[in-house]
Design a protein around this motif. Sequence first.
Motif, PDB file in Angstrom:
ATOM      1  N   GLN A 252      10.413  75.462 -26.058  1.00  0.00           N
ATOM      2  CA  GLN A 252      11.742  74.875 -25.933  1.00  0.00           C
ATOM      3  C   GLN A 252      12.831  75.807 -26.449  1.00  0.00           C
ATOM      4  OE1 GLN A 252      10.661  71.177 -27.985  1.00  0.00           O
ATOM      5  NE2 GLN A 252      11.139  70.043 -26.122  1.00  0.00           N
ATOM      6  N   ILE A 253      12.561  76.516 -27.534  1.00  0.00           N
ATOM      7  CA  ILE A 253      13.557  77.463 -28.017  1.00  0.00           C
ATOM      8  C   ILE A 253      13.659  78.648 -27.051  1.00  0.00           C
ATOM      9  CG2 ILE A 253      12.019  78.757 -29.562  1.00  0.00           C
ATOM     10  CD1 ILE A 253      14.304  78.958 -31.538  1.00  0.00           C
ATOM     11  N   ALA A 254      12.541  79.029 -26.429  1.00  0.00           N
ATOM     12  CA  ALA A 254      12.583  80.091 -25.419  1.00  0.00           C
ATOM     13  C   ALA A 254      13.423  79.672 -24.224  1.00  0.00           C
ATOM     14  CB  ALA A 254      11.169  80.443 -24.974  1.00  0.00           C
ATOM     15  N   ALA A 255      13.277  78.428 -23.794  1.00  0.00           N
ATOM     16  CA  ALA A 255      14.067  77.920 -22.669  1.00  0.00           C
ATOM     17  C   ALA A 255      15.553  77.911 -23.007  1.00  0.00           C
ATOM     18  CB  ALA A 255      13.595  76.522 -22.285  1.00  0.00           C
ATOM     19  N   SER A 256      15.872  77.586 -24.234  1.00  0.00           N
ATOM     20  CA  SER A 256      17.267  77.590 -24.652  1.00  0.00           C
ATOM     21  C   SER A 256      17.829  79.012 -24.636  1.00  0.00           C
ATOM     22  CB  SER A 256      17.389  76.983 -26.050  1.00  0.00           C
ATOM     23  OG  SER A 256      18.740  76.872 -26.441  1.00  0.00           O
ATOM     24  N   ILE A 257      17.034  79.975 -25.070  1.00  0.00           N
ATOM     25  CA  ILE A 257      17.475  81.378 -25.044  1.00  0.00           C
ATOM     26  C   ILE A 257      17.676  81.865 -23.618  1.00  0.00           C
ATOM     27  CG2 ILE A 257      16.693  83.744 -25.515  1.00  0.00           C
ATOM     28  CD1 ILE A 257      15.392  82.618 -28.098  1.00  0.00           C
ATOM     29  N   ARG A 258      16.833  81.430 -22.684  1.00  0.00           N
ATOM     30  CA  ARG A 258      16.941  81.881 -21.290  1.00  0.00           C
ATOM     31  C   ARG A 258      18.226  81.412 -20.622  1.00  0.00           C
ATOM     32  NH1 ARG A 258      11.206  80.310 -21.084  1.00  0.00           N
ATOM     33  NH2 ARG A 258      10.008  82.208 -21.558  1.00  0.00           N
ATOM     34  N   LEU A 302      19.912  72.101 -30.449  1.00  0.00           N
ATOM     35  CA  LEU A 302      19.224  73.352 -30.141  1.00  0.00           C
ATOM     36  C   LEU A 302      20.095  74.308 -29.333  1.00  0.00           C
ATOM     37  CD1 LEU A 302      16.815  75.240 -30.054  1.00  0.00           C
ATOM     38  CD2 LEU A 302      15.830  73.841 -28.218  1.00  0.00           C
ATOM     39  N   ASP A 303      20.701  73.837 -28.249  1.00  0.00           N
ATOM     40  CA  ASP A 303      21.488  74.736 -27.402  1.00  0.00           C
ATOM     41  C   ASP A 303      22.739  75.251 -28.116  1.00  0.00           C
ATOM     42  OD1 ASP A 303      19.716  74.637 -25.304  1.00  0.00           O
ATOM     43  OD2 ASP A 303      20.775  73.052 -24.224  1.00  0.00           O
ATOM     44  N   LYS A 304      23.403  74.408 -28.868  1.00  0.00           N
ATOM     45  CA  LYS A 304      24.578  74.848 -29.608  1.00  0.00           C
ATOM     46  C   LYS A 304      24.176  75.884 -30.650  1.00  0.00           C
ATOM     47  CE  LYS A 304      28.503  73.172 -32.350  1.00  0.00           C
ATOM     48  NZ  LYS A 304      29.174  71.972 -32.942  1.00  0.00           N
ATOM     49  N   MET A 305      23.051  75.670 -31.306  1.00  0.00           N
ATOM     50  CA  MET A 305      22.565  76.627 -32.292  1.00  0.00           C
ATOM     51  C   MET A 305      22.199  77.951 -31.629  1.00  0.00           C
ATOM     52  SD  MET A 305      19.306  76.285 -34.885  1.00  0.00           S
ATOM     53  CE  MET A 305      18.077  76.323 -33.554  1.00  0.00           C
ATOM     54  N   THR A 306      21.547  77.906 -30.479  1.00  0.00           N
ATOM     55  CA  THR A 306      21.171  79.120 -29.763  1.00  0.00           C
ATOM     56  C   THR A 306      22.391  79.945 -29.393  1.00  0.00           C
ATOM     57  OG1 THR A 306      19.101  78.215 -28.903  1.00  0.00           O
ATOM     58  CG2 THR A 306      20.106  80.000 -27.652  1.00  0.00           C
ATOM     59  N   ASP A 307      23.403  79.309 -28.847  1.00  0.00           N
ATOM     60  CA  ASP A 307      24.627  80.024 -28.488  1.00  0.00           C
ATOM     61  C   ASP A 307      25.247  80.694 -29.709  1.00  0.00           C
ATOM     62  OD1 ASP A 307      24.280  79.161 -25.905  1.00  0.00           O
ATOM     63  OD2 ASP A 307      25.747  77.536 -26.032  1.00  0.00           O
ATOM     64  N   SER A 327      23.827  91.802 -22.445  1.00  0.00           N
ATOM     65  CA  SER A 327      25.268  91.631 -22.252  1.00  0.00           C
ATOM     66  C   SER A 327      25.500  90.177 -21.902  1.00  0.00           C
ATOM     67  CB  SER A 327      25.786  92.538 -21.131  1.00  0.00           C
ATOM     68  OG  SER A 327      25.606  93.892 -21.452  1.00  0.00           O
ATOM     69  N   PHE A 328      26.281  89.497 -22.704  1.00  0.00           N
ATOM     70  CA  PHE A 328      26.451  88.069 -22.486  1.00  0.00           C
ATOM     71  C   PHE A 328      27.351  87.799 -21.287  1.00  0.00           C
ATOM     72  CE2 PHE A 328      25.339  87.765 -27.067  1.00  0.00           C
ATOM     73  CZ  PHE A 328      24.219  86.996 -26.874  1.00  0.00           C
ATOM     74  N   GLY A 329      26.919  86.859 -20.506  1.00  0.00           N
ATOM     75  CA  GLY A 329      27.738  86.395 -19.407  1.00  0.00           C
ATOM     76  C   GLY A 329      27.865  84.894 -19.471  1.00  0.00           C
ATOM     77  N   LYS A 330      28.017  84.270 -18.357  1.00  0.00           N
ATOM     78  CA  LYS A 330      28.143  82.824 -18.282  1.00  0.00           C
ATOM     79  C   LYS A 330      26.819  82.168 -18.646  1.00  0.00           C
ATOM     80  CE  LYS A 330      29.517  79.143 -15.087  1.00  0.00           C
ATOM     81  NZ  LYS A 330      29.933  78.833 -13.689  1.00  0.00           N
ATOM     82  N   VAL A 331      26.894  81.064 -19.383  1.00  0.00           N
ATOM     83  CA  VAL A 331      25.691  80.340 -19.759  1.00  0.00           C
ATOM     84  C   VAL A 331      25.035  79.751 -18.521  1.00  0.00           C
ATOM     85  CG1 VAL A 331      24.774  78.381 -21.028  1.00  0.00           C
ATOM     86  CG2 VAL A 331      26.564  79.793 -22.045  1.00  0.00           C
TER      87      VAL A 331
END
Length: 333
Positions: A252-258, A302-307, A327-331
Amino acid sequence: MKKVLITGSLGQIGSELTERLRKDLGVKNVISTDIRTIEGSPVVENGQFEELDVTNYDQFLDIAKRYEVDTVIHLAALLSATAEKRPAFAWNLNMTGLMNALEVAREIGPETKFFAPSSIAAYGPDAEPDNTPQDTVMHPTTMYGVTKVSGELLENYYHTKYGVDTRSVRFPGLISYKVEPGGGTTDYAVDIYYEALKNKSYTSFIEKGTYMDMMYMDDAIEGIVKLMNADASRLEHRNSFNITAMSFEPEQIAASIRRRIPDFKLSYDVDPARQGIANSWPNSIDDSDARKEWDFSPSFDLDKMTDEMLERLSAKFKAEGIETKVSFGKVNS
């Protein structure tokens, strides 16, 4: 709280709590201590700092009296995985240090405020694994857990016997970008963000499907401050309150990072020692008493923490001249 002594202030919690309390109370009213000095650390350079071995009672008491503190926040301890490698040392540090801290609090005043964290490690494999209640059986199978249960009982004793205003929480895994992890079983959930930015991959030492409670450090710091400022008449449990923000497993944390790094890869090389510790802990805990008795309410999922972790770590690496592959782009939603 007017004047606070913090032990273990160079650790993961202590460094961020020191910064917060200096803002709230003023630099001169926060005395940070640790067994070592780190040159250049904001904790050391930007306020009152003393070297302290918490197993040395006389040194501990001298600092508390010299600065005339009214609150002791005791964070110095050996964490779960490290404690299993050195159980005798862990008992001495965690319990002698705590006993000294409580004695110092008792000595400097009958209504001294006192905080020392407990942990979800205080539970054992025979506790209800899901939505584990505040009050239930606690039979930990790790030295770290044993010291945490013992600590809860000792803090309750000092409150009922001597009137020390002891308060505590059972922390889940804590996640922060500011200080690197220091030997905890839940540290994979910090390491994964570092490796996602540096290598776009991570090898987890915790097995797929292993759920553990977690919390972003900002919520942990806010929880400590809120509990220490809470009306004592509302507190029924004191030592210690369950608190949590989320429960997840590695996939689940991997999915949030993706969402931010689509080609991030997760693999596994399970560490039997740390996996055994994780298996003895709850999947999720019930923190309704903390919400009822002192209005605990976390802000990060989780998603807010990941960002937050990816953006903050990326900026940190850039400032330190560390190259990343992202390089960060659009979520990606």
